[in-house]
Design a protein around this motif. Structure first.
Motif, PDB file in Angstrom:
ATOM      1  N   ARG A  81       1.082  -1.412   0.348  1.00  6.58           N
ATOM      2  CA  ARG A  81      -0.508  -0.367   0.394  1.00  6.58           C
ATOM      3  C   ARG A  81       0.718   1.329  -0.059  1.00  6.58           C
ATOM      4  N   ALA A  82       0.633   2.314  -1.148  1.00 11.62           N
ATOM      5  CA  ALA A  82       1.350   3.719  -0.806  1.00 11.62           C
ATOM      6  C   ALA A  82       0.193   4.995  -0.341  1.00 11.62           C
ATOM      7  N   ILE A  83       0.254   5.408   0.346  1.00  8.94           N
ATOM      8  CA  ILE A  83      -0.509   6.719   0.567  1.00  8.94           C
ATOM      9  C   ILE A  83      -0.350   8.244   0.164  1.00  8.94           C
ATOM     10  N   THR A  84      -1.080   8.711  -0.482  1.00  2.00           N
ATOM     11  CA  THR A  84      -1.023   9.541  -1.300  1.00  2.00           C
ATOM     12  C   THR A  84      -2.261  10.897  -0.788  1.00  2.00           C
ATOM     13  N   TRP A  85      -2.031  11.954  -0.607  1.00  2.07           N
ATOM     14  CA  TRP A  85      -2.663  12.934  -0.525  1.00  2.07           C
ATOM     15  C   TRP A  85      -2.643  13.852  -1.839  1.00  2.07           C
ATOM     16  N   GLU A  86      -4.684  14.480  -1.607  1.00  3.33           N
ATOM     17  CA  GLU A  86      -4.796  15.609  -1.938  1.00  3.33           C
ATOM     18  C   GLU A  86      -5.290  16.544  -1.885  1.00  3.33           C
ATOM     19  N   VAL A  87      -3.922  17.550  -2.058  1.00  4.06           N
ATOM     20  CA  VAL A  87      -4.959  19.372  -1.198  1.00  4.06           C
ATOM     21  C   VAL A  87      -5.803  19.879  -2.384  1.00  4.06           C
ATOM     22  N   MET A  88      -7.179  19.380  -1.914  1.00  8.35           N
ATOM     23  CA  MET A  88      -7.650  19.789  -3.049  1.00  8.35           C
ATOM     24  C   MET A  88      -7.997  20.760  -2.367  1.00  8.35           C
ATOM     25  N   TRP A  89      -8.445  21.878  -1.468  1.00  6.97           N
ATOM     26  CA  TRP A  89      -8.202  23.052  -1.077  1.00  6.97           C
ATOM     27  C   TRP A  89      -7.650  23.085  -0.274  1.00  6.97           C
ATOM     28  N   LEU A  90      -7.295  24.736  -0.441  1.00 11.85           N
ATOM     29  CA  LEU A  90      -6.396  25.069   0.861  1.00 11.85           C
ATOM     30  C   LEU A  90      -6.317  26.818   1.243  1.00 11.85           C
ATOM     31  N   CYS A  91      -6.672  27.806   1.577  1.00  9.33           N
ATOM     32  CA  CYS A  91      -7.780  29.148   1.829  1.00  9.33           C
ATOM     33  C   CYS A  91      -6.869  30.008   3.574  1.00  9.33           C
ATOM     34  N   ALA A  92      -7.163  30.819   3.051  1.00  8.93           N
ATOM     35  CA  ALA A  92      -7.148  31.561   4.763  1.00  8.93           C
ATOM     36  C   ALA A  92      -8.286  32.620   4.473  1.00  8.93           C
ATOM     37  N   PRO A  93      -8.304  33.678   5.075  1.00  7.57           N
ATOM     38  CA  PRO A  93      -9.735  34.502   5.706  1.00  7.57           C
ATOM     39  C   PRO A  93      -9.350  35.604   3.848  1.00  7.57           C
ATOM     40  N   LYS A  94      -9.759  36.041   3.405  1.00 11.17           N
ATOM     41  CA  LYS A  94      -9.358  37.324   2.193  1.00 11.17           C
ATOM     42  C   LYS A  94      -8.821  37.841   3.069  1.00 11.17           C
ATOM     43  N   ASP A  95      -9.156  38.772   4.096  1.00  4.24           N
ATOM     44  CA  ASP A  95      -8.600  39.784   4.608  1.00  4.24           C
ATOM     45  C   ASP A  95      -6.663  39.521   5.098  1.00  4.24           C
ATOM     46  N   ARG A  96      -6.807  38.344   4.966  1.00  2.02           N
ATOM     47  CA  ARG A  96      -5.541  37.671   4.952  1.00  2.02           C
ATOM     48  C   ARG A  96      -4.634  37.166   4.701  1.00  2.02           C
ATOM     49  N   ARG A  97      -4.955  37.663   3.333  1.00  2.00           N
ATOM     50  CA  ARG A  97      -4.233  36.720   2.289  1.00  2.00           C
ATOM     51  C   ARG A  97      -2.414  37.020   1.724  1.00  2.00           C
ATOM     52  N   GLY A  98      -2.324  36.515   1.601  1.00  2.00           N
ATOM     53  CA  GLY A  98      -0.502  37.442   1.569  1.00  2.00           C
ATOM     54  C   GLY A  98       0.110  37.697   2.849  1.00  2.00           C
ATOM     55  N   ARG A  99      -0.295  36.864   3.981  1.00  2.00           N
ATOM     56  CA  ARG A  99       1.058  36.680   4.912  1.00  2.00           C
ATOM     57  C   ARG A  99       1.655  35.851   5.667  1.00  2.00           C
ATOM     58  N   GLY A 100       1.728  34.986   4.885  1.00  2.00           N
ATOM     59  CA  GLY A 100       2.539  34.065   4.765  1.00  2.00           C
ATOM     60  C   GLY A 100       1.777  33.245   5.536  1.00  2.00           C
ATOM     61  N   LEU A 101       0.132  32.771   5.939  1.00  2.00           N
ATOM     62  CA  LEU A 101      -0.981  31.990   6.777  1.00  2.00           C
ATOM     63  C   LEU A 101      -0.570  30.311   5.111  1.00  2.00           C
ATOM     64  N   GLY A 102      -0.643  30.713   4.297  1.00  2.00           N
ATOM     65  CA  GLY A 102      -0.679  29.376   3.202  1.00  2.00           C
ATOM     66  C   GLY A 102       0.771  28.987   3.331  1.00  2.00           C
ATOM     67  N   GLY A 103       1.631  29.570   3.734  1.00  2.00           N
ATOM     68  CA  GLY A 103       3.144  28.595   3.011  1.00  2.00           C
ATOM     69  C   GLY A 103       2.588  28.262   4.856  1.00  2.00           C
ATOM     70  N   ARG A 104       2.505  28.502   6.212  1.00  2.00           N
ATOM     71  CA  ARG A 104       3.036  28.234   7.259  1.00  2.00           C
ATOM     72  C   ARG A 104       2.132  26.921   7.099  1.00  2.00           C
TER      73      ARG A 104
END
Length: 162
Positions: A81-104
């Motif tokens: 067995r091999a396990i893979t992940w599919e990141v379907m959706w990743l998000c931060a609130p609109k007013d907090r985007r571009g502040r490194g939250l997605g990278g974190r």
């Protein structure tokens, strides 16, 4: 302050689960509301080879990021067995985007995947989110492989709103 990435589950406070749901629907509901709701509301995790789960970074009583991930368990030619992940959706609130939250959030997801023995991560992406994801494929990523794919049918909001 933003807390560490955590997998949401039945013991997670209902307000946190609701905040993560609301964040995912705010970011992707215009084009994917039915699909997001189906994955959040169904017994998807009880299927034999796939399960969906939500990860989030908390910020106080709220949620700073949310990600919906599908785990695929595949049986190889040698019955391994091999396990893979599919990141379907990743998000931060609109007013907090571009502040490194997605990278974190991505850092937390990749560390969690490594700890759980995940062989690779598939990230569907649109042109709008592609640069975000390309910056994630770096020497700092402990995964052996990062897979990128363009989803031509998705809206320009992208598979990432982080």
């Amino acid at each position: 302050t933003v807390g560490p990435l955590e997998v949401l589950h039945a013991a997670t406070p209902p307000a946190v689960r609701a905040a993560a749901r609301a964040l995912l629907l705010e970011a992707f509901g215009a084009h994917h509301a039915e699909e997001v709701a189906q994955m959040l509301d169904s017994d998807y995790e009880n299927r034999e080879n796939d399960r969906a789960f939500v990860c989030a970074n908390r910020a106080g009583a709220g949620v700073a990021t949310a990600a919906l991930i599908v785990e695929h368990r595949v049986l190889g030619a040698e019955k391994t067995r091999a396990i893979t992940w599919e990141v379907m959706w990743l998000c931060a609130p609109k007013d907090r985007r571009g502040r490194g939250l997605g990278g974190r959030a991505w850092d937390g997801i990749s560390r969690l995947a490594t700890a759980r023995g995940v062989a690779g991560i598939l990230v569907p992406s649109t042109d709008a989110a592609l640069l975000f994801w390309l910056r994630r494929a770096s020497a700092e990523c402990p995964m052996a492989a990062t897979l990128l794919r363009e989803d031509e049918d998705a809206p320009s909001a992208g598979a990432s709103s982080a």
